[in-house]
Design an enzyme around this catalytic site. Structure first.
Site, mmCIF file in Angstrom:
data_model
loop_
_atom_site.group_PDB
_atom_site.id
_atom_site.type_symbol
_atom_site.label_atom_id
_atom_site.label_comp_id
_atom_site.label_asym_id
_atom_site.label_seq_id
_atom_site.Cartn_x
_atom_site.Cartn_y
_atom_site.Cartn_z
ATOM 1 N N ALA A 66 24.787 -18.673 3.699
ATOM 2 C CA ALA A 66 23.370 -19.024 3.838
ATOM 3 C C ALA A 66 23.203 -19.689 5.200
ATOM 4 O O ALA A 66 24.153 -20.268 5.740
ATOM 5 C CB ALA A 66 22.970 -19.977 2.721
ATOM 6 N N GLY A 111 27.307 -17.859 0.781
ATOM 7 C CA GLY A 111 26.365 -16.856 0.270
ATOM 8 C C GLY A 111 26.825 -15.427 0.540
ATOM 9 O O GLY A 111 26.423 -14.502 -0.169
ATOM 10 N N GLU A 114 29.136 -14.727 -2.233
ATOM 11 C CA GLU A 114 28.311 -14.610 -3.448
ATOM 12 C C GLU A 114 27.573 -13.278 -3.489
ATOM 13 O O GLU A 114 27.411 -12.679 -4.550
ATOM 14 C CB GLU A 114 27.331 -15.786 -3.522
ATOM 15 C CG GLU A 114 28.042 -17.098 -3.794
ATOM 16 C CD GLU A 114 27.118 -18.298 -3.660
ATOM 17 O OE1 GLU A 114 26.561 -18.497 -2.555
ATOM 18 O OE2 GLU A 114 26.947 -19.031 -4.634
ATOM 19 N N GLU A 134 31.232 -24.273 0.574
ATOM 20 C CA GLU A 134 30.074 -25.163 0.400
ATOM 21 C C GLU A 134 30.454 -26.639 0.345
ATOM 22 O O GLU A 134 29.740 -27.489 0.878
ATOM 23 C CB GLU A 134 29.302 -24.773 -0.872
ATOM 24 C CG GLU A 134 28.521 -23.476 -0.762
ATOM 25 C CD GLU A 134 29.342 -22.230 -1.084
ATOM 26 O OE1 GLU A 134 30.585 -22.338 -1.251
ATOM 27 O OE2 GLU A 134 28.739 -21.153 -1.190
#
Ligand code: COA
Length: 260
Positions: A66, A111, A114, A134
């Protein structure tokens, strides 16, 4: 449709979505998420598209996570919205009516990992690196990583990856069954395309029903999953394509699918 942060193109029976922010290692910001959703809708409604390939532009990254400049601004309220928005999009991928193949061409972090976990099939190039970093940023995975990784790799491996933030290479990901195959980067798209061609040769409704049955295996108990499988099998038995596929076998000819 014109996109700013992705490229959507069709090649043969594939809808290819390339995440295209190479100067930011294809990090996922709100525009990327919006455009990824729009490109998926285009692929879903296009009967020429048998399967979708998601990849990253450049040779270095699939998606480096992200966008950290957006993460930096989040608070408790906006953080929840942020996670729910990404989760909804990745769930859409997981429940997509056509196979979605991640062609992972480099870093797949946060992300990015993910996104890969949400795809149905993952092919990695030899330089791919996976990780959930993260906790190094003071947050936890928010786009489904803590849930899908446990189911994919088991609790121990998922916990190690998530609480250490360590990266693993493509061969390790293969050993942990997190990816289906590892190929040279120059062969990555052609390998994904070969898989799309195989899928395109199969009955499209059967492929869609099979994806739903597999999803039931992940989301329900085996007993419930069996019931769902029987219902979906019954639906496949009502299609023209089932008549065509079984007749073609008996008549020693190739089937011609009607998609109904
Ligand atoms: N969000 C925003 N920008 C990012 C990004 C992210 N997740 N990942 C990389 N970038 C940007 C960098 O800030 C840099 O931008 P700049 O040139 O304007 O300074 C550019 O992409 C290139 O990255 P850089 O760090 O210089 O490349 P590198 O080869 O030295 O390192 C990584 C590559 C992937 C190891 C490193 O970029 C990294 O750790 N990225 C963050 C990964 C992460 O924590 N993701 C999880 C977010 S939840």
């Amino acid at each position: 449709m014109d996109f700013q942060t992705i490229v959507y193109q069709k090649s043969g029976h594939a809808g290819i979505i390339t995440l295209n922010r190479p100067d930011k290692l294809n990090a996922l910001n709100s525009t990327v998420l919006e455009e990824l959703g729009a490109a998926l809708n285009l692929a879903e409604s296009d009967s020429e598209v048998a399967a979708v390939i998601i990849t990253g532009s450049g040779e270095k990254a699939f998606v480096a996570g992200a966008d950290i400049s957006e993460l930096n601004k989040l608070n408790v309220a906006t953080g929840k919205e942020f996670a729910e928005r990404g989760q909804a999009l990745f769930q859409h991928i997981e429940q997509f009516g056509k196979p979605v193949i991640a062609a992972i061409n480099g870093y797949a972090l946060g992300g990015g990992s993910e996104l890969a976990w949400a795809c149905h099939i993952r092919i990695a190039s030899t330089n791919a690196k996976f990780g959930q970093p993260e906790v190094s940023l003071g947050i936890i995975p928010g786009y489904g990583g803590s849930q899908r990784l446990v189911r994919l790799a088991g609790r121990g491996i998922a916990t190690e990856l998530i609480v250490t933030g360590n990266q693993i290479d493509a061969e390790t990901a293969l050993r942990l069954r997190l990816v289906n195959a590892v190929v040279d980067q120059s062969q990555l798209l052609s390998n994904a395309m070969k898989m799309v061609d195989l899928i395109a040769g199969r009955a499209p409704i059967a492929v869609r029903l099979a994806l739903q049955a597999i999803e039931a295996a992940v989301q329900s108990t085996q007993r419930e999953g069996m019931k769902i499988e029987a219902q979906l099998f019954a639906l496949s038995c009502g299609t023209d394509d089932k008549k065509e596929g079984t007749s073609a076998f008996l008549e020693k000819r190739k089937p011609t699918w009607k998609g109904r």
